[in-house]
Structures are given as C-alpha cells and as structure tokens.
Motif scaffolding. Structure first.
Motif, PDB file in Angstrom:
ATOM      1  N   ILE A  89       0.842  -1.211   0.000  1.00 26.38           N
ATOM      2  CA  ILE A  89       0.000   0.000   0.000  1.00 26.38           C
ATOM      3  C   ILE A  89       0.867   1.247   0.000  1.00 26.38           C
ATOM      4  CG2 ILE A  89      -1.664   1.326   1.383  1.00 26.38           C
ATOM      5  CD1 ILE A  89      -2.950  -1.316   2.148  1.00 26.38           C
ATOM      6  N   THR A  90       1.985   1.211   0.768  1.00 27.63           N
ATOM      7  CA  THR A  90       2.843   2.401   0.844  1.00 27.63           C
ATOM      8  C   THR A  90       3.496   2.683  -0.503  1.00 27.63           C
ATOM      9  OG1 THR A  90       3.293   1.781   3.117  1.00 27.63           O
ATOM     10  CG2 THR A  90       4.687   3.479   2.196  1.00 27.63           C
ATOM     11  N   THR A  91       3.968   1.648  -1.187  1.00 27.48           N
ATOM     12  CA  THR A  91       4.604   1.858  -2.488  1.00 27.48           C
ATOM     13  C   THR A  91       3.583   2.390  -3.492  1.00 27.48           C
ATOM     14  OG1 THR A  91       6.039  -0.001  -2.012  1.00 27.48           O
ATOM     15  CG2 THR A  91       5.969   0.720  -4.285  1.00 27.48           C
ATOM     16  N   LEU A  92       2.378   1.871  -3.390  1.00 24.73           N
ATOM     17  CA  LEU A  92       1.348   2.256  -4.356  1.00 24.73           C
ATOM     18  C   LEU A  92       0.744   3.622  -4.037  1.00 24.73           C
ATOM     19  CD1 LEU A  92      -0.200   0.844  -6.752  1.00 24.73           C
ATOM     20  CD2 LEU A  92      -1.988   0.380  -5.087  1.00 24.73           C
ATOM     21  N   ALA A  93       0.364   3.804  -2.790  1.00 25.91           N
ATOM     22  CA  ALA A  93      -0.425   5.003  -2.462  1.00 25.91           C
ATOM     23  C   ALA A  93       0.132   5.792  -1.290  1.00 25.91           C
ATOM     24  CB  ALA A  93      -1.854   4.578  -2.157  1.00 25.91           C
ATOM     25  N   GLY A  94       1.448   5.690  -1.050  1.00 26.63           N
ATOM     26  CA  GLY A  94       2.085   6.507  -0.012  1.00 26.63           C
ATOM     27  C   GLY A  94       1.464   6.281   1.349  1.00 26.63           C
ATOM     28  N   ARG A  95       1.155   7.390   2.018  1.00 23.86           N
ATOM     29  CA  ARG A  95       0.656   7.273   3.394  1.00 23.86           C
ATOM     30  C   ARG A  95      -0.865   7.186   3.440  1.00 23.86           C
ATOM     31  NH1 ARG A  95       4.216  11.154   7.197  1.00 23.86           N
ATOM     32  NH2 ARG A  95       2.959  10.125   8.794  1.00 23.86           N
ATOM     33  N   MET A  96      -1.402   6.371   2.566  1.00 25.78           N
ATOM     34  CA  MET A  96      -2.859   6.213   2.522  1.00 25.78           C
ATOM     35  C   MET A  96      -3.384   5.700   3.866  1.00 25.78           C
ATOM     36  SD  MET A  96      -4.928   4.001  -0.184  1.00 25.78           S
ATOM     37  CE  MET A  96      -6.667   4.192  -0.420  1.00 25.78           C
ATOM     38  N   TRP A  97      -2.614   4.774   4.466  1.00 28.11           N
ATOM     39  CA  TRP A  97      -3.013   4.227   5.769  1.00 28.11           C
ATOM     40  C   TRP A  97      -3.210   5.352   6.785  1.00 28.11           C
ATOM     41  CZ3 TRP A  97      -4.657   0.661   9.090  1.00 28.11           C
ATOM     42  CH2 TRP A  97      -4.284   0.787  10.430  1.00 28.11           C
TER      43      TRP A  97
ATOM     44  N   ASN B 132      -1.026  12.959   4.668  1.00 27.33           N
ATOM     45  CA  ASN B 132      -1.824  12.733   3.436  1.00 27.33           C
ATOM     46  C   ASN B 132      -3.336  12.796   3.676  1.00 27.33           C
ATOM     47  OD1 ASN B 132      -0.076  10.851   0.917  1.00 27.33           O
ATOM     48  ND2 ASN B 132       0.815  12.181   2.435  1.00 27.33           N
ATOM     49  N   CYS B 133      -3.757  13.653   4.590  1.00 23.72           N
ATOM     50  CA  CYS B 133      -5.189  13.708   4.896  1.00 23.72           C
ATOM     51  C   CYS B 133      -5.992  14.439   3.817  1.00 23.72           C
ATOM     52  CB  CYS B 133      -5.416  14.386   6.244  1.00 23.72           C
ATOM     53  SG  CYS B 133      -4.953  16.117   6.242  1.00 23.72           S
ATOM     54  N   LEU B 134      -5.292  15.213   2.978  1.00 23.89           N
ATOM     55  CA  LEU B 134      -5.905  15.904   1.837  1.00 23.89           C
ATOM     56  C   LEU B 134      -6.844  17.037   2.236  1.00 23.89           C
ATOM     57  CD1 LEU B 134      -6.441  12.683  -0.195  1.00 23.89           C
ATOM     58  CD2 LEU B 134      -5.131  14.602  -1.045  1.00 23.89           C
TER      59      LEU B 134
ATOM     60  N   PHE C 131       8.902   4.943  -1.039  1.00 20.16           N
ATOM     61  CA  PHE C 131       8.328   5.785  -2.093  1.00 20.16           C
ATOM     62  C   PHE C 131       9.166   5.712  -3.357  1.00 20.16           C
ATOM     63  CE2 PHE C 131       5.753   9.210   0.361  1.00 20.16           C
ATOM     64  CZ  PHE C 131       5.131   8.213   1.070  1.00 20.16           C
ATOM     65  N   ASP C 132       8.537   5.835  -4.510  1.00 22.10           N
ATOM     66  CA  ASP C 132       9.267   6.087  -5.747  1.00 22.10           C
ATOM     67  C   ASP C 132       8.568   7.222  -6.487  1.00 22.10           C
ATOM     68  OD1 ASP C 132       7.115   4.946  -7.081  1.00 22.10           O
ATOM     69  OD2 ASP C 132       8.040   2.971  -7.213  1.00 22.10           O
ATOM     70  N   HIS C 133       9.002   7.498  -7.698  1.00 22.10           N
ATOM     71  CA  HIS C 133       8.488   8.643  -8.444  1.00 22.10           C
ATOM     72  C   HIS C 133       7.011   8.461  -8.815  1.00 22.10           C
ATOM     73  CE1 HIS C 133      10.162  12.320  -9.753  1.00 22.10           C
ATOM     74  NE2 HIS C 133       9.820  12.188 -11.033  1.00 22.10           N
ATOM     75  N   ASP C 134       6.532   7.217  -8.730  1.00 22.95           N
ATOM     76  CA  ASP C 134       5.150   6.932  -9.135  1.00 22.95           C
ATOM     77  C   ASP C 134       4.213   6.763  -7.943  1.00 22.95           C
ATOM     78  OD1 ASP C 134       5.237   6.684 -12.110  1.00 22.95           O
ATOM     79  OD2 ASP C 134       6.803   5.245 -11.591  1.00 22.95           O
ATOM     80  N   THR C 135       4.758   6.890  -6.716  1.00 29.99           N
ATOM     81  CA  THR C 135       3.915   6.737  -5.515  1.00 29.99           C
ATOM     82  C   THR C 135       2.953   7.927  -5.395  1.00 29.99           C
ATOM     83  OG1 THR C 135       5.687   5.549  -4.410  1.00 29.99           O
ATOM     84  CG2 THR C 135       3.981   6.485  -3.004  1.00 29.99           C
ATOM     85  N   ILE C 136       1.723   7.613  -5.066  1.00 30.61           N
ATOM     86  CA  ILE C 136       0.728   8.694  -4.935  1.00 30.61           C
ATOM     87  C   ILE C 136       0.972   9.462  -3.634  1.00 30.61           C
ATOM     88  CG2 ILE C 136      -1.734   9.234  -4.859  1.00 30.61           C
ATOM     89  CD1 ILE C 136      -2.237   6.527  -6.172  1.00 30.61           C
ATOM     90  N   GLN C 137       1.018  10.776  -3.761  1.00 30.08           N
ATOM     91  CA  GLN C 137       1.256  11.631  -2.590  1.00 30.08           C
ATOM     92  C   GLN C 137       0.398  12.887  -2.702  1.00 30.08           C
ATOM     93  OE1 GLN C 137       5.495  12.597  -2.309  1.00 30.08           O
ATOM     94  NE2 GLN C 137       5.824  10.956  -3.751  1.00 30.08           N
TER      95      GLN C 137
END
Ligand code: SF4
Ligand code: SF4
Length: 455
Positions: free
Chosen positions: A78-86, A266-268, A207-213
């Motif tokens: 989840i972290t690689t895909l969507a950063g701190r979504m948790w 990442n609460c947006l 994180f990488d350049h494609d991780t959602i943040q």
C-alpha cells in the motif's frame, strides 16, 4: 455555477465515510462467529487462535508468522502504491483525532469555531474542555474494548466485566489503556505521528516517483519556497492566491507548498481547502493526490510497475499459503510416545503374549465434541496386532485433551531371530467416529523379542 462546482474535491467526506465503515467493521467483527469461531481471535486464556473463522490450537501457532508477513507485505504494498494512505484513511490516531477535534471539540461543544482552522488554539473554555476530555475517555473505553475483543472474545469479556472482583487485571488494562489513549489524542495530538510513529519514519524509503502523494502543483501555482526558505506569501507568477487556507487547515501544521514532508499524513484537507478557493476562479485545486511523474507528464498515475507487481505477487502467494493452511488444519492432534519398556512378555493359559505400550496424547481441536478411536496395522502383515487398551472409543469435548495408555498385543508369532529383537513399522490411523473428515495418520514401531527371550 454548475460548471464551477465540478472542481470541488470532497476528500474529507469520503474519509469520514471510510472511518465510519472501518469502526463498524472493527467493532462488529468480534461478534461474528461461524461454527463458534471468530474472524480473528488470539486467546491466551483458551490457548487458541481463530483465523478466518477457523480454530487453531497453540501447537498450530506456526501460522502467526504468516499472518505477520501478510500484514507487513500489505503495508509495503500500500505504501509503495499510495504513499501514506493508511495514515489518512485508516490509522486509529487520525480517526480518533477527527472524532476528538472535529466532532467533539468543534461540532458538539463549539470550543473551536470551525474545522477549517486547525492551527488556531482556543485558550479558556475550561469547563467545555473538561467535558470534551470526559466524553473522549468514555469513547476510549469503547475503542479499547473493541481492541480487547480480539484477545478476549465478547462472550467472555462481558461475563468478566460482570464479575469485576475476579478480573481486576482486565479492568486495569481497560481503564489504563483508555487513559493513555485519551492522553495521546488530547495532549500528544499529531505530535505522535511526527515524533513517535515508526511508520512515518520508514515509509519514505518505500516511495518512488510513481507513488501517490499530496503534491502542490508548482508549475500552475507558482514557486513559494526555495528549499526551506519562504520567498513569498503569494507568488508573483502563478495561480496561488496566497490565501493560506491550505496551511491553516493542516492538522500537522505544515505548508505543503514547501514539498513533501515527513509530517504530512496525506489527509488531503489542504487539497479540499484549495479546491474551494480555486473553484471561485473555475480552476481545479493546486494541491493534488497524484504521483510526481503523473504531475510532470500530465498523464495518469502508473499503478502497474515492477515494485507494485512484485509486492502484489508476494502478497497473493502468502495469502494463498495461509488460506490453504487454514482450510487444511487438523481437527484433532495426536502425539505418540513409546513406553521405556521395549516389550512385555507373559504367558497366560499356556499362551505366549507379547505386548508393546505407548502413550497417546489426543486433543480435540475442533469446535464440536467428538468420539474418537484408532486402528493399528503392522507394515506388510495384516491383522498382526490387536488393541488391548483402550478397549472402546472415548469422547472428547471441543478443545479437550486426554492422555491414553495404549497397549498393543501381537496376534501371532511375528519373528524368528535368535540374536536380535525385530522392529516392525507400525501405522496408526486415529479418527472421529461421528465425522469422517476428522482423521490423522501417525507412524511408530512395534518391537518383537528375539527367540532366546521367548523360551
Ligand atoms: S489554498 Fe491554494 S491558493 Fe490558497 S495558499 Fe494554498 S495553494 Fe495557494
Ligand atoms: S499537508 Fe495537507 S495532506 Fe499533508 S497533513 Fe497537511 S493538510 Fe494533510
């Protein structure tokens, strides 16, 4: 007007809805039972583990590492895909802060004027603040109970609470943990995320350049910071109007226009706040939930990439292994030990009797009572031994263990060796008489004495 409304983002409402669903799920799951088994229960009291509505004994706790591996892999994925979504969408710290600050302090007791300025402190209000703490402590008791139900099932928990004198340890854990939770939410606040939480520290390496943040669009908004140095409140060129609505709404007190920061959960909230401002100019928010590459290229986020695929595969493999092991569990356990005496030789009514003795440790690991017995067979010789003890089947309640002294007797002369004892492989099949699915196979030996001892 209709055109302008399309630029508004509603992450906060979506998060509140997610929190509600998570809380209902977490509190309701311990009450759900299939065949008397829970979705997840690690009971030290009953020495058992329930996983995916299957029951396991302490001897089957080898499954726990798989559960932990699954948990860690899910976090990495989840972290690689969507950063701190948790952090924003499911972390209890964030959920409880929203309940305390936005619901109790702001909506219910009106200590805070609105939920759009989380930076501003409101001194005074001693009585209302005390009521807020008491209300949250009551809520903490429920939240802590919800967690305890995964270790002490609700059917026991409420019986224990009805007899507080006999369960002082449980009461101590419940009241002290709730007190600590209240201290954390009321006093530590988001400082917990920034200074205490280990996940906040390690997540950036995944994180990488494609991780959602959460990213401020500098190309559209304009440059505000040069590194850590603030150049302008409002940039000379760009769409950012310098209102700082994104800063005042931030629960961790940062300015996202400075770039990615450890403190950002990442609460947006800042994306929602900016969308309201930019909406007035019929423009989308300058703060987006996207990847750095997607923002640079203007294309969509790349979800399928080497790291996410690798984590996805590893996660699926561990999940399948866990599921297979859960469904293939043995509903009875049987440990066999031979007695220290190799064999016993006796003569009864002129007949020679050779017996071997064993200790069988049976355990019913099923959630229902069963009647058990077993069969024995020597390899290569049919009906060569018979069971002397126990002479008939026996019952075991769900979870019950019993030790049985087992005596096997040779039905015939099995060997003819003058020099050494003969060892026969022994096959044991133990089963429940009332359920054909419950059957286990074990191996042991039967020792037959040399001729010189039989004379
Ligand atoms: S809310 Fe948007 S417009 Fe206002 S300061 Fe922040 S980025 Fe700029
Ligand atoms: S910067 Fe935005 S997303 Fe990050 S914590 Fe602050 S408000 Fe939430």
């Amino acid at each position: 007007m209709q055109q302008a409304l399309t630029h508004l983002t509603h992450y906060a409402q979506k998060r509140y809805l997610t929190y509600f669903v998570i809380m209902i799920l977490v509190l309701a799951l311990p009450f759900l039972r299939i065949n008397d088994n829970h979705f997840f229960l690690l009971s030290f009291d009953h020495k058992k583990l329930n996983l995916l509505f299957f029951s396991f004994d302490t001897q089957e706790f080898y499954l726990m590492p798989f559960v932990l591996i699954l948990l860690f892999l899910t976090i990495f994925f989840i972290t690689t895909l969507a950063g701190r979504m948790w952090c924003a969408w499911s972390c209890p710290q964030t959920i409880f802060r929203v309940i305390y600050r936005d619901l109790i302090e702001t909506k219910l007791l009106k200590i805070r004027q609105n939920i759009h300025n989380k930076q501003k402190e409101y001194p005074g209000h001693f009585l209302k603040k005390s009521i807020a703490v008491i209300l949250f402590y009551i809520f903490s008791l429920l939240a802590t109970s919800g967690l305890l139900w995964y270790f002490i099932p609700p059917e026991d928990f409420f019986v224990y609470l009805a007899n507080p004198g006999e369960h002082l340890l449980l009461l101590g854990i419940l009241f002290c943990s709730s007190l600590f939770l209240t201290f954390d939410i009321v006093y530590l606040q988001e400082k917990f995320c920034v200074y205490v939480c280990p996940y906040a520290r390690i997540q950036s390496v995944m994180f990488d350049h494609d991780t959602i943040q959460v990213i401020y669009d500098e190309k559209r908004g304009g440059v505000i910071y040069d590194g850590k140095i603030k150049l302008h409140k409002k940039p000379p060129v760009g769409e950012c109007v310098g209102c700082e609505a994104c800063v005042s709404v931030c629960p961790t007190h940062i300015d996202i226009r400075k770039g990615m920061q450890l403190e950002c959960i990442n609460c947006l909230e800042c994306a929602d706040a900016c969308s309201k401002i930019q909406n007035k100019f019929n423009r989308p928010s300058l703060i987006n939930w996207t990847s750095a590459r997607a923002l640079e290229t203007g294309k969509g986020v790349r979800y399928l990439r080497f790291r996410t695929i690798a984590y996805g595969i590893a996660l699926s493999v561990v999940f399948i292994v866990l599921l297979t092991m859960s469904t293939k569990k043995e509903h009875m356990l049987l440990n066999i030990n031979r007695s220290s005496e190799l064999y016993h030789i006796s003569h009864k009514n002129g007949n020679l009797e050779i017996t071997n003795a064993y200790t069988f440790l049976f355990q019913n690991t099923d959630s229902r009572d069963h009647e058990y017995y077993f069969e024995v067979d020597l390899e290569g010789i049919n009906q060569a031994v018979k069971i002397i003890r126990p002479s008939k089947p026996f019952k075991l309640k769900a979870g019950e263990k019993t030790k049985k002294i087992v005596v096997l007797q040779a039905n015939q002369k099995l060997g003819d060796d003058d020099k050494k004892d003969i060892i026969f492989p022994l096959h044991i099949k133990a089963y429940a008489l009332d359920d054909e699915k419950i059957v286990v196979f074990r191996e042991s030996i039967f020792v037959y004495p040399k001729n010189t001892l039989l004379k």
